[in-house]
Scaffold this active site. Structure first.
Site, mmCIF file in Angstrom:
data_model
loop_
_atom_site.group_PDB
_atom_site.id
_atom_site.type_symbol
_atom_site.label_atom_id
_atom_site.label_comp_id
_atom_site.label_asym_id
_atom_site.label_seq_id
_atom_site.Cartn_x
_atom_site.Cartn_y
_atom_site.Cartn_z
ATOM 1 C CG ASN A 1 12.736 46.040 34.557
ATOM 2 O OD1 ASN A 1 12.111 45.555 35.299
ATOM 3 N ND2 ASN A 1 13.873 46.636 34.765
ATOM 4 C CG PHE B 1 19.608 47.476 38.098
ATOM 5 C CD1 PHE B 1 20.298 46.763 37.296
ATOM 6 C CD2 PHE B 1 19.347 48.497 37.816
ATOM 7 C CE1 PHE B 1 21.012 47.009 36.230
ATOM 8 C CE2 PHE B 1 20.206 48.983 36.408
ATOM 9 C CZ PHE B 1 20.797 48.145 35.564
ATOM 10 N NE ARG C 1 15.720 44.933 40.099
ATOM 11 C CZ ARG C 1 16.125 45.104 38.745
ATOM 12 N NH1 ARG C 1 15.990 46.238 38.143
ATOM 13 N NH2 ARG C 1 16.862 44.139 38.254
ATOM 14 C CB THR D 1 -6.325 28.899 3.889
ATOM 15 O OG1 THR D 1 -7.391 29.649 3.783
ATOM 16 C CG2 THR D 1 -5.101 29.308 3.107
ATOM 17 C CG ASP D 2 -12.635 26.204 4.289
ATOM 18 O OD1 ASP D 2 -13.071 26.971 5.370
ATOM 19 O OD2 ASP D 2 -13.519 25.505 3.939
ATOM 20 C CB ILE E 1 16.444 41.278 34.015
ATOM 21 C CG1 ILE E 1 15.574 41.763 34.894
ATOM 22 C CG2 ILE E 1 15.750 40.133 33.164
ATOM 23 C CD1 ILE E 1 14.345 42.731 34.343
ATOM 24 C CD GLN E 2 20.783 42.966 31.893
ATOM 25 O OE1 GLN E 2 20.068 42.962 33.135
ATOM 26 N NE2 GLN E 2 20.893 44.213 31.032
ATOM 27 C CE LYS F 1 -9.024 29.128 7.581
ATOM 28 N NZ LYS F 1 -9.585 29.734 6.241
#
Ligand SMILES: O=c1[nH]c(=O)c2[nH]c(=O)[nH]c2[nH]1
Length: 308
Positions: A272, A184, A201, A73-74, A245-246, A13
């Site tokens: 990004n 960057f 930036r 699943t109910d 970002i790395q 579910k």
């Protein structure tokens, strides 16, 4: 006539919502320097739960229409909600731990089960408190679209016991924009390069962070709240002037492994979402306007595993 085949099957579910009120408060969380978080009242404990059952014994349901080993699943949905009522713990990890064990104890038909819980985030409304200014309501909560806790636990049978064979804890959906203090530059430049070098930036990222414990039992005995993980990420982003970002996610990962010795691994999915500069004030160079960039986005991943 059936063609001879290999089968990979699961059923369950998805997204069972539950809103449990007056769960046990989370208290006595050890403080860390990056976070004011030391617990939460759990007046409202809201989450969405997924169940996925794995194994081969319900293959006849697919191949022959024989549902002998299928749990509806109910019924799984009812099972989750019934156990939410009697839950005496304070974390999503504890809830899934108890639920997974109860599922396998109750249903011999289940060989292996994966449970995933996603917090449905609410925050207490800020209301007047007489002479004391404003404070948090203890009855009114506001649904937010904020980042949230997500936990995934897999349980299986081993001899006569049940064990957690896989786990992943995470903070999902952070969206963070730092207006200055990110660069960057010095990337590959060739005939395809149109991106200018940017020493400063406005870095906008979407970020999911996930971790594993060296010992899954520490999830209960030496719990890492995802609120503290979030706050470590905010602190590092606030303080650190990154080259990319790395560079940023690596610094976040190192800080998390230092802060939480119980973590074996931490991983990041970063997007990004930095906007393009469209105008700069002639009188104050800090004042700028940005707008949406080309819709594709950079995707940066990192997994840091503690060396043994
Ligand atoms: O932090 C970044 N990393 C990249 O790999 C990259 N590539 C890009 O175009 N901008 C950025 N920013």
């Amino acid at each position: 006539m059936h063609t001879e085949s290999n089968y990979l099957i699961s059923y369950g579910k998805a997204r069972v919502p539950l809103y449990r009120v007056y769960a046990k408060p989370l208290t006595n969380v050890p403080p860390i320097p990056e976070s004011a978080f030391t617990g939460r009242p759990n007046i409202l404990f809201a989450a969405e739960i997924d169940t996925e059952v794995f194994g081969q014994n319900f293959l006849p349901a697919y191949t022959e229409g024989d549902n002998t080993n299928v749990v509806a699943t109910d019924s799984m949905k009812n099972f989750i909600l019934r156990h939410a009522l009697t839950f005496e713990g304070a974390t999503l990890e504890e809830f899934l731990d108890q639920l997974g064990r109860q599922f396998l104890k109750t249903y011999v038909q289940m060989e292996r089960i994966r449970l995933t819980g996603r917090e449905l985030p609410f925050t207490a409304a800020s209301v007047p408190q007489g002479e004391h200014g404003f404070g948090e309501s203890d009855v009114l909560f506001k649904r937010t679209n904020d980042d949230f806790t997500q936990v995934s636990l897999t349980f299986e049978r081993a001899d006569n016991t049940l064990l957690i064979s896989d786990h992943l804890c995470s903070r999902m959906g952070l969206q963070l924009l730092k207006v200055t203090g990110s660069s960057f530059t010095r990337f590959v430049r060739d005939a395809y390069t149109t991106l200018p070098e940017r020493v400063d930036r406005p870095l906008f990222i979407y970020l999911d962070v996930a971790w594993k414990y060296s010992d899954p039992a520490a999830m209960l005995s030496s719990y890492v709240p995802s609120e503290q993980v979030r706050d470590v990420i905010l602190t590092v982003f606030h303080e650190f002037v990154s080259e990319s970002i790395q560079h940023l996610v690596h610094e976040m990962g190192q800080r998390l492994l230092t802060r939480f010795p119980q973590m074996a691994e931490v991983s990041f999915d970063a997007q990004n979402r930095t906007r393009d500069p469209l105008g700069e004030s002639e009188t104050d160079s800090r004042v700028k306007v940005y707008s949406d960039p080309f819709p594709a986005y950079g995707l940066i991943k990192l997994t840091l595993t503690r060396k043994q």
